[in-house]
Design an enzyme around this catalytic site. Structure first.
Site, PDB file in Angstrom:
ATOM      1  N   HIS A   1     -84.144 -84.208  40.733  1.00 57.44           N
ATOM      2  CA  HIS A   1     -83.139 -85.105  41.300  1.00 57.44           C
ATOM      3  C   HIS A   1     -82.287 -84.382  42.356  1.00 57.44           C
ATOM      4  CE1 HIS A   1     -80.551 -88.143  42.475  1.00 57.44           C
ATOM      5  NE2 HIS A   1     -79.569 -87.298  42.275  1.00 57.44           N
TER       6      HIS A   1
ATOM      7  N   HIS B   1     -88.096 -97.114  48.308  1.00 58.04           N
ATOM      8  CA  HIS B   1     -86.780 -96.457  48.236  1.00 58.04           C
ATOM      9  C   HIS B   1     -86.799 -95.093  48.914  1.00 58.04           C
ATOM     10  CE1 HIS B   1     -83.205 -94.545  46.531  1.00 58.04           C
ATOM     11  NE2 HIS B   1     -83.971 -93.639  45.956  1.00 58.04           N
ATOM     12  N   PHE B   2     -87.774 -94.266  48.555  1.00 54.26           N
ATOM     13  CA  PHE B   2     -87.646 -92.898  49.088  1.00 54.26           C
ATOM     14  C   PHE B   2     -88.133 -92.759  50.530  1.00 54.26           C
ATOM     15  CE2 PHE B   2     -91.462 -92.063  46.270  1.00 54.26           C
ATOM     16  CZ  PHE B   2     -92.372 -91.727  47.259  1.00 54.26           C
ATOM     17  N   HIS B   3     -88.799 -93.799  51.038  1.00 50.17           N
ATOM     18  CA  HIS B   3     -89.094 -93.716  52.479  1.00 50.17           C
ATOM     19  C   HIS B   3     -87.864 -94.082  53.316  1.00 50.17           C
ATOM     20  CE1 HIS B   3     -93.233 -93.140  51.226  1.00 50.17           C
ATOM     21  NE2 HIS B   3     -93.420 -92.649  52.436  1.00 50.17           N
TER      22      HIS B   3
ATOM     23  N   TYR C   1     -80.645 -84.245  47.175  1.00 44.25           N
ATOM     24  CA  TYR C   1     -79.404 -83.936  47.915  1.00 44.25           C
ATOM     25  C   TYR C   1     -79.540 -82.651  48.712  1.00 44.25           C
ATOM     26  CZ  TYR C   1     -77.835 -87.772  45.117  1.00 44.25           C
ATOM     27  OH  TYR C   1     -77.746 -89.008  44.533  1.00 44.25           O
TER      28      TYR C   1
ATOM     29  N   ARG D   1     -97.209 -97.562  41.927  1.00 41.98           N
ATOM     30  CA  ARG D   1     -97.208 -96.486  42.907  1.00 41.98           C
ATOM     31  C   ARG D   1     -98.201 -95.417  42.463  1.00 41.98           C
ATOM     32  NH1 ARG D   1     -92.095 -92.462  41.648  1.00 41.98           N
ATOM     33  NH2 ARG D   1     -93.118 -91.303  43.303  1.00 41.98           N
ATOM     34  N   ARG D   2     -98.385 -94.388  43.280  1.00 46.74           N
ATOM     35  CA  ARG D   2     -99.304 -93.264  43.001  1.00 46.74           C
ATOM     36  C   ARG D   2    -100.688 -93.778  42.612  1.00 46.74           C
ATOM     37  NH1 ARG D   2     -95.012 -91.435  39.044  1.00 46.74           N
ATOM     38  NH2 ARG D   2     -93.736 -89.861  40.087  1.00 46.74           N
TER      39      ARG D   2
HETATM   40 FE1  HAS Z   1     -83.385 -91.817  44.917  1.00 48.35          FE
HETATM   41  C1  HAS Z   1     -86.165 -92.046  42.879  1.00 48.35           C
HETATM   42  C2  HAS Z   1     -81.427 -93.196  42.481  1.00 48.35           C
HETATM   43  C3  HAS Z   1     -80.555 -91.355  46.874  1.00 48.35           C
HETATM   44  C4  HAS Z   1     -85.187 -89.773  47.030  1.00 48.35           C
HETATM   45  N1  HAS Z   1     -85.312 -91.073  44.978  1.00 48.35           N
HETATM   46  C5  HAS Z   1     -86.314 -91.319  44.050  1.00 48.35           C
HETATM   47  C6  HAS Z   1     -87.523 -90.641  44.457  1.00 48.35           C
HETATM   48  C7  HAS Z   1     -87.230 -89.971  45.616  1.00 48.35           C
HETATM   49  C8  HAS Z   1     -85.846 -90.256  45.927  1.00 48.35           C
HETATM   50  C9  HAS Z   1     -88.164 -89.079  46.407  1.00 48.35           C
HETATM   51  O1  HAS Z   1     -81.623 -93.656  39.479  1.00 48.35           O
HETATM   52  C10 HAS Z   1     -88.863 -90.688  43.730  1.00 48.35           C
HETATM   53  C11 HAS Z   1     -89.147 -89.462  42.931  1.00 48.35           C
HETATM   54  C12 HAS Z   1     -90.482 -89.571  42.263  1.00 48.35           C
HETATM   55  O2  HAS Z   1     -91.488 -89.162  42.855  1.00 48.35           O
HETATM   56  O3  HAS Z   1     -90.558 -90.130  41.144  1.00 48.35           O
HETATM   57  N2  HAS Z   1     -81.376 -92.274  44.733  1.00 48.35           N
HETATM   58  C13 HAS Z   1     -80.793 -92.841  43.672  1.00 48.35           C
HETATM   59  C14 HAS Z   1     -79.352 -93.032  43.925  1.00 48.35           C
HETATM   60  C15 HAS Z   1     -79.120 -92.508  45.178  1.00 48.35           C
HETATM   61  C16 HAS Z   1     -80.393 -92.015  45.667  1.00 48.35           C
HETATM   62  C17 HAS Z   1     -78.348 -93.646  43.009  1.00 48.35           C
HETATM   63  N3  HAS Z   1     -82.967 -90.795  46.626  1.00 48.35           N
HETATM   64  C18 HAS Z   1     -81.732 -90.708  47.242  1.00 48.35           C
HETATM   65  C19 HAS Z   1     -81.812 -89.831  48.376  1.00 48.35           C
HETATM   66  C20 HAS Z   1     -83.130 -89.380  48.419  1.00 48.35           C
HETATM   67  C21 HAS Z   1     -83.824 -89.990  47.313  1.00 48.35           C
HETATM   68  C22 HAS Z   1     -80.653 -89.497  49.289  1.00 48.35           C
HETATM   69  C23 HAS Z   1     -83.798 -88.445  49.354  1.00 48.35           C
HETATM   70  C24 HAS Z   1     -83.235 -87.837  50.351  1.00 48.35           C
HETATM   71  N4  HAS Z   1     -83.739 -92.524  43.076  1.00 48.35           N
HETATM   72  C25 HAS Z   1     -82.788 -92.976  42.206  1.00 48.35           C
HETATM   73  C26 HAS Z   1     -83.406 -93.240  40.894  1.00 48.35           C
HETATM   74  C27 HAS Z   1     -84.752 -92.906  41.009  1.00 48.35           C
HETATM   75  C28 HAS Z   1     -84.938 -92.455  42.377  1.00 48.35           C
HETATM   76  C29 HAS Z   1     -82.764 -93.735  39.678  1.00 48.35           C
HETATM   77  C30 HAS Z   1     -85.833 -92.971  39.915  1.00 48.35           C
HETATM   78  C31 HAS Z   1     -86.568 -94.226  39.999  1.00 48.35           C
HETATM   79  C32 HAS Z   1     -87.748 -94.278  39.075  1.00 48.35           C
HETATM   80  O4  HAS Z   1     -87.771 -95.160  38.228  1.00 48.35           O
HETATM   81  O5  HAS Z   1     -88.683 -93.462  39.207  1.00 48.35           O
HETATM   82  C33 HAS Z   1     -77.752 -92.435  45.852  1.00 48.35           C
HETATM   83  O6  HAS Z   1     -77.430 -91.073  46.099  1.00 48.35           O
HETATM   84  C34 HAS Z   1     -77.676 -93.199  47.131  1.00 48.35           C
HETATM   85  C35 HAS Z   1     -76.299 -93.186  47.761  1.00 48.35           C
HETATM   86  C36 HAS Z   1     -76.336 -93.662  49.202  1.00 48.35           C
HETATM   87  C37 HAS Z   1     -75.505 -94.552  49.754  1.00 48.35           C
HETATM   88  C38 HAS Z   1     -75.665 -94.935  51.207  1.00 48.35           C
HETATM   89  C39 HAS Z   1     -74.527 -94.400  52.055  1.00 48.35           C
HETATM   90  C40 HAS Z   1     -74.754 -94.690  53.507  1.00 48.35           C
HETATM   91  C41 HAS Z   1     -74.396 -93.854  54.531  1.00 48.35           C
HETATM   92  C42 HAS Z   1     -74.666 -94.244  55.958  1.00 48.35           C
HETATM   93  C43 HAS Z   1     -73.438 -94.911  56.581  1.00 48.35           C
HETATM   94  C44 HAS Z   1     -73.575 -95.155  58.072  1.00 48.35           C
HETATM   95  C45 HAS Z   1     -74.046 -96.298  58.610  1.00 48.35           C
HETATM   96  C46 HAS Z   1     -74.167 -96.399  60.102  1.00 48.35           C
HETATM   97  C47 HAS Z   1     -74.495 -97.443  57.790  1.00 48.35           C
HETATM   98  C48 HAS Z   1     -74.405 -95.173  48.982  1.00 48.35           C
HETATM   99  C49 HAS Z   1     -73.720 -92.562  54.253  1.00 48.35           C
HETATM  100  C50 HAS Z   1     -73.346 -97.546  60.659  1.00 48.35           C
HETATM  101  C51 HAS Z   1     -73.690 -97.734  62.101  1.00 48.35           C
HETATM  102  C52 HAS Z   1     -72.870 -98.240  63.040  1.00 48.35           C
HETATM  103  C53 HAS Z   1     -73.403 -98.377  64.432  1.00 48.35           C
HETATM  104  C54 HAS Z   1     -71.477 -98.621  62.774  1.00 48.35           C
HETATM  105 CU    CU Z   2     -82.921 -89.028  41.308  1.00 46.25          CU
END
Ligand code: HAS
Ligand code: CU
Length: 561
Positions: A237, A388-390, A241, A451-452
């Site tokens: 996990h 999600h992860f893409h 980050y 998946r996979r």
């Molecule tokens: Fe995830 C599974 C939960 C973030 C990557 N995640 C994965 C896997 C990968 C991955 C690779 O709770 C699969 C692993 C595998 O092979 O089995 N993930 C989360 C949560 C977050 C999250 C709660 N994941 C990421 C990030 C990754 C990533 C970052 C890679 C870099 N994820 C999970 C969970 C699983 C999971 C479960 C397991 C699922 C399962 O069943 O297998 C949070 O950290 C996300 C927080 C992000 C935000 C977005 C903030 C937005 C920002 C941009 C703002 C700017 C804008 C621009 C919109 C709250 C900071 C505005 C533009 C203008 C012009 C004004």
């Molecule tokens: Cu995770």
């Protein structure tokens, strides 16, 4: 020691190319990173076409005997392990030294970092390419690869730790030379990222050294899949980050300036990184909700903490968008949202990274669904997760890293970017291609597509999935075009870009609310590190003690391919 280093540093400062060695170390890491991404990315397109029963793997059977699953293993390992780690090591070497405005404490150690990682990469590549490590990037036991694969991957991780050592030594020298000063924000962030990484990789190191390597060498007869998975996700996990924070460093400390404005709040940015240090690790069990042998109570605790780690990203959302608004208004933008059009959308580095942010907002929202204990049961092991992860690692991270190279590669090569238009077309095609690809992967996951899995050959491939799968291929092909634009532009920049007489300045963003507006404890490391360790012990010790004390190490390895 500090004075000797400072003396040597002062002498070199007089010469022009102070950071020549650091530039070379960064450049070497970037080259390996992007070669890995090119090969890994190509297999992504193969997979999306295979889903539509266009199996290009058959045309390369002699070089890829393991076909789909070997390609999928290469895709995962090269993209999320090799590309990310090399880019990050190169990038943080650059960020750390430039922000401290001093060379690495040990340049030899800088090269050793690259050397150890690369020995590991070569070792891991041999069984991967020979179809003896077709175990995907998560290498879940009891699937069993050649020992050399695990040894190679372990060396890549061990090599990366050397940058932590080097950055800490550099920080100490900087502190001795700048008593009382606040750590520059980018350097603070680089240190937090590497410290979090070093701490969290204890899990995978234990999995490799104690369980998997002895087992794959035949020294112990069997293994324990649940214990192995728990140790894997201890690292697996927080690794997300480790990928994300280097992109955040750019979003906080560079993008506001590239947009023509200032960072909204430096202290708030530090709070966000400190929260990542504390909360990234004790939440790995949200990948194990469906695993037997782990108590429901601890799964629930990890679920609650996962919601906690959402907050530093929400802080980032607020801080980065406020900074963009600051930039838009500084450029004469008006109205509630119309300022968005005043942003420099013609600047490739800027536009690429803002597009990455926009898709990340959707990827982050999906993360909250994954994290919800009960909703996870619907999406776990389906193509929703790949969707999600893409958006996260495949866009927020990868597209941001590409955006960074639009100014970093010209700086390192002392040549101007070959084509601004190619770069902008690249960013938009990635954005559109990924939006299509990921939307339909999410949707197909809700329709139950696993998946996979080699979907094109699955006997249960049904008419409903077939209806939406072509969109997955369309998205992938658009991204393939994007990749061609990217690589052509980079190669042309390095070989044919207009030469620059001098290295351009690194443009750090100023802050509306600067480092001295926050309390001094935001510039400390030790208290936060202690809290991080305490939380890890609370959230992991009971489960690990129970799993270790009851393990029988009697599950034999299988070769499922
Ligand atoms: Fe995830 C599974 C939960 C973030 C990557 N995640 C994965 C896997 C990968 C991955 C690779 O709770 C699969 C692993 C595998 O092979 O089995 N993930 C989360 C949560 C977050 C999250 C709660 N994941 C990421 C990030 C990754 C990533 C970052 C890679 C870099 N994820 C999970 C969970 C699983 C999971 C479960 C397991 C699922 C399962 O069943 O297998 C949070 O950290 C996300 C927080 C992000 C935000 C977005 C903030 C937005 C920002 C941009 C703002 C700017 C804008 C621009 C919109 C709250 C900071 C505005 C533009 C203008 C012009 C004004
Ligand atoms: Cu995770």
């Amino acid at each position: 020691m500090a004075t000797i280093a400072a003396g040597r540093y002062a002498r070199e400062r007089e010469e022009s190319d102070v950071f020549l060695t650091e530039n070379r170390i960064t450049g070497a890491n970037l080259i390996v990173a992007f070669v890995a991404l090119a090969i890994g990315g190509l297999f992504g397109v193969f997979q999306a076409l295979e889903y539509n029963q266009i199996n290009l793997y058959t045309s390369i059977k002699p070089v890829l005997p393991g076909q789909y699953y070997q390609g999928l293993s290469l895709h995962g390992v090269l993209n999320v392990l090799v590309f990310t780690t090399y880019f990050i090591i190169g990038w943080l070497t650059f960020v750390g030294t430039r922000a401290f405005d001093r060379p690495l404490a040990s340049r030899n150690l800088g090269w050793a970092t690259f050397g150890v990682m690369t020995v590991g990469l070569v070792l891991a590549a041999i069984p991967l390419l020979m179809n003896n490590a077709t175990v995907l990037f998560t290498f879940y036991p009891p699937m069993k690869a050649d020992a050399i694969y695990y040894i190679g991957l372990t060396l890549v991780v061990v090599g990366s730790w050397l940058l932590e050592v080097n950055l800490v030594l550099t920080y100490r020298q900087w502190k001795a030379a700048n008593p009382g000063a606040r750590t520059p924000l980018p350097a603070f962030m680089a240190l937090v990222t590497m410290t979090m990484w070093t701490l969290c990789t204890v899990g995978i190191a234990a999995e490799m050294l104690v369980l998997i390597i002895p087992w794959s060498l035949g020294l112990v007869g069997g293994t324990d899949p649940v214990l192995a998975r728990t140790l894997f996700w201890f690292t697996g996990h927080p690794i997300v980050y480790f990928w994300l924070l280097p992109a955040y460093i750019s979003w906080y400390t560079m993008v506001p300036r590239q947009g023509g404005g200032k960072l909204f709040s430096d202290p708030m940015a530090r709070v966000s990184f400190i929260l990542f240090l504390i909360l990234s690790i004790p939440i790995g069990m949200h990948h194990q909700y469906t695993d037997p042998g782990v108590s429901q109570i601890w799964k629930l605790v990890h679920a609650v903490f996962t919601v906690g780690v959402f907050f530093p990203s929400l802080l980032t959302f607020f801080n980065v968008v406020a900074s963009l608004e600051n930039a838009g208004r500084a450029r004469g933008g008006k109205g509630f949202l119309v300022w968005i059009f005043s942003l420099p959308w013609g600047n490739p580095a800027f536009a690429t990274q803002v597009l990455a942010m926009i898709l990340f907002a959707f990827g982050g929202a999906g993360g909250l669904i994954n994290a919800s204990y009960n909703l996870n049961l619907v999406v776990h092991n389906t193509s929703w997760i790949s969707g999600h992860f893409h958006l996260t690692v495949g866009t927020a991270v990868t597209l941001s890293f590409m955006g960074i190279t639009y100014w970093l590669v010209p700086l390192l090569a002392k040549r101007e970017l070959f084509s601004r238009w190619m770069a902008l077309a690249q960013a938009w095609t990635w954005f559109v291609g990924m939006a299509i690809f990921s939307h339909f992967m999410h949707y197909l996951g809700l329709l139950g597509m696993p998946r996979r899995t080699q979907i094109g050959a699955a006997p249960y491939l049904n008419a409903e999935w077939r209806m939406w799968l072509p969109f997955v291929a369309v998205g992938a092909v658009i991204m393939f075009v994007s990749a061609i634009l990217y690589y052509a532009n980079m190669v042309l920049t390095i070989t044919a870009g207009k030469r620059m007489a001098e290295e351009p300045e690194v443009e750090w963003a100023q802050a509306v609310s600067g480092p001295n507006d926050g309390p001094a404890w935001l510039d400390r490391f030790t208290p936060w590190l202690v809290i991080a360790v305490v939380l890890i012990v609370i959230n992991y010790a009971p489960t690990l003690v129970q799993l270790i004390s009851t393990t029988t190490l009697n599950i034999p390895g299988v070769r499922s391919w």
